[in-house]
Design a protein around this motif. Sequence first.
Motif, short mmCIF file in Angstrom:
data_model
loop_
_atom_site.label_atom_id
_atom_site.label_comp_id
_atom_site.label_asym_id
_atom_site.label_seq_id
_atom_site.Cartn_x
_atom_site.Cartn_y
_atom_site.Cartn_z
N UNK A 27 77.22 -81.99 -17.61
CA UNK A 27 78.52 -81.62 -17.37
C UNK A 27 79.57 -81.72 -18.30
N UNK A 28 79.51 -83.02 -19.03
CA UNK A 28 80.96 -83.27 -20.10
C UNK A 28 80.68 -82.41 -21.24
N UNK A 29 79.35 -82.06 -21.70
CA UNK A 29 79.31 -81.05 -22.67
C UNK A 29 79.70 -79.67 -22.28
N UNK A 30 79.51 -79.15 -20.96
CA UNK A 30 79.72 -77.84 -20.62
C UNK A 30 81.23 -77.81 -20.56
N UNK A 31 81.95 -78.93 -20.26
CA UNK A 31 83.44 -78.76 -19.89
C UNK A 31 83.97 -78.76 -21.51
N UNK A 87 86.16 -75.53 -22.79
CA UNK A 87 87.56 -75.50 -23.24
C UNK A 87 87.55 -74.95 -24.65
N UNK A 88 86.47 -75.06 -25.42
CA UNK A 88 86.44 -74.51 -26.79
C UNK A 88 86.51 -72.91 -26.97
N UNK A 89 86.00 -72.39 -26.04
CA UNK A 89 86.00 -70.81 -25.86
C UNK A 89 87.01 -70.34 -24.85
N UNK A 90 87.67 -71.12 -24.20
CA UNK A 90 88.86 -70.74 -23.26
C UNK A 90 88.39 -69.86 -22.12
N UNK A 91 87.29 -70.29 -21.59
CA UNK A 91 86.88 -69.44 -20.32
C UNK A 91 87.54 -70.32 -19.03
N UNK A 92 87.91 -69.17 -18.15
CA UNK A 92 88.54 -69.71 -16.78
C UNK A 92 87.45 -69.58 -15.69
N UNK A 93 86.35 -69.17 -15.99
CA UNK A 93 85.57 -69.08 -14.88
C UNK A 93 85.03 -70.68 -14.64
N UNK A 94 84.55 -70.92 -13.15
CA UNK A 94 84.06 -72.18 -12.97
C UNK A 94 82.81 -72.49 -13.71
N UNK A 95 82.16 -73.69 -14.28
CA UNK A 95 81.21 -74.07 -15.03
C UNK A 95 80.39 -75.13 -14.41
N UNK A 96 79.33 -75.28 -13.94
CA UNK A 96 78.58 -76.24 -13.35
C UNK A 96 77.48 -76.52 -14.03
N UNK A 120 75.06 -80.18 -8.15
CA UNK A 120 75.65 -79.79 -9.30
C UNK A 120 76.74 -80.82 -9.59
N UNK A 121 77.14 -80.70 -10.80
CA UNK A 121 78.10 -81.63 -11.34
C UNK A 121 79.42 -80.74 -11.89
N UNK A 122 80.60 -80.88 -11.46
CA UNK A 122 81.71 -79.95 -11.78
C UNK A 122 82.81 -80.96 -11.99
N UNK A 123 83.93 -80.09 -12.38
CA UNK A 123 85.30 -80.80 -12.61
C UNK A 123 85.74 -81.81 -11.37
N UNK A 124 85.14 -81.75 -10.26
CA UNK A 124 85.59 -82.48 -9.01
C UNK A 124 84.62 -83.41 -8.79
N UNK A 125 83.33 -83.56 -9.66
CA UNK A 125 82.35 -84.59 -9.46
C UNK A 125 81.21 -83.77 -8.88
N UNK A 126 80.17 -84.39 -8.04
CA UNK A 126 79.12 -83.81 -7.57
C UNK A 126 79.45 -82.78 -6.31
N UNK A 127 78.78 -81.64 -6.28
CA UNK A 127 79.05 -80.83 -5.20
C UNK A 127 77.65 -80.08 -4.90
N UNK A 128 78.02 -79.38 -3.86
CA UNK A 128 76.49 -78.76 -3.41
C UNK A 128 76.49 -77.33 -3.52
N UNK A 129 75.43 -76.16 -3.47
CA UNK A 129 75.49 -75.04 -3.85
C UNK A 129 76.56 -74.20 -2.89
N UNK A 130 76.81 -74.71 -1.64
CA UNK A 130 77.76 -74.02 -0.61
C UNK A 130 79.31 -74.34 -1.33
N UNK A 131 79.49 -75.16 -1.96
CA UNK A 131 80.78 -75.42 -2.59
C UNK A 131 81.17 -74.45 -3.70
N UNK A 132 79.93 -73.98 -4.26
CA UNK A 132 80.36 -73.24 -5.41
C UNK A 132 81.04 -71.80 -4.86
#
Length: 245
Positions: free
Chosen positions: A117-121, A125-134, A51-63
Amino acid sequence: MKISRIASRQEWLAARLDLLDKEKAASRQMAALAEQRRALPAVPVEKDYVFDGPDGTVRLIDLFEGRSQLIVYHFMWLHDIDEGCPSCSFAADNMPNPIHLNEGADTTLALVSRAPYPRLSQFKSRLGWQLPFYSSHGSDFNYDFHVSNDESIAPIEYNYKDKDTLLRERLDYMTANGADGQGVSVFAQDEGRVFHTYSTYGVGADVMLSTYRFLDLTPLGRQRYINEWPWHDMYGASDAHAHHH
């Protein structure tokens, strides 16, 4: 709001006590279902999803973020307008403060979508969510857990129904290549080995909609179907009532 049924306190109490018996029976049934859900066997996840996230590429276990349990909300992206689904956005708005899951229950809740991911980010941000989004963009994750369909990747399936059943039930919007649906999948990990324990789709994912739980207590009830709720920053805008599926 026009009140159509008016009664004495005594009449109301008799009706309320009758309903209370039914509420208690339903609560017992829901508790029994939850126990059966917890008793489902676990299936090893052998594929190495990325997956792609704020810290780059991660695996399922990282979620999991080091916790024992992971709840994934499969978040629909409307690729034709490059926006997050309003219904899924309403669900995300309803999700709990993650501290109670994280610190109180050794559980992580994360949103996963097929958009880059850039679009998800930007959307988060637009909707102000705190949950992680991948982003699961480019991986088989959505297809293997049956929230995205493309016959060139995997047989079409949604809500445990094959293509013929979806067509027969007039759910043909889920049979087109590139079609996305929403859902919830639950995973557990044991010393780094990931297991899939549960998935639910369609109205099964309504567990996320706490707004409905409150509105169900009121005379007017829910008032809107899930895909009639606007993005929360669109209330009062001319297209606030736009319907999407």
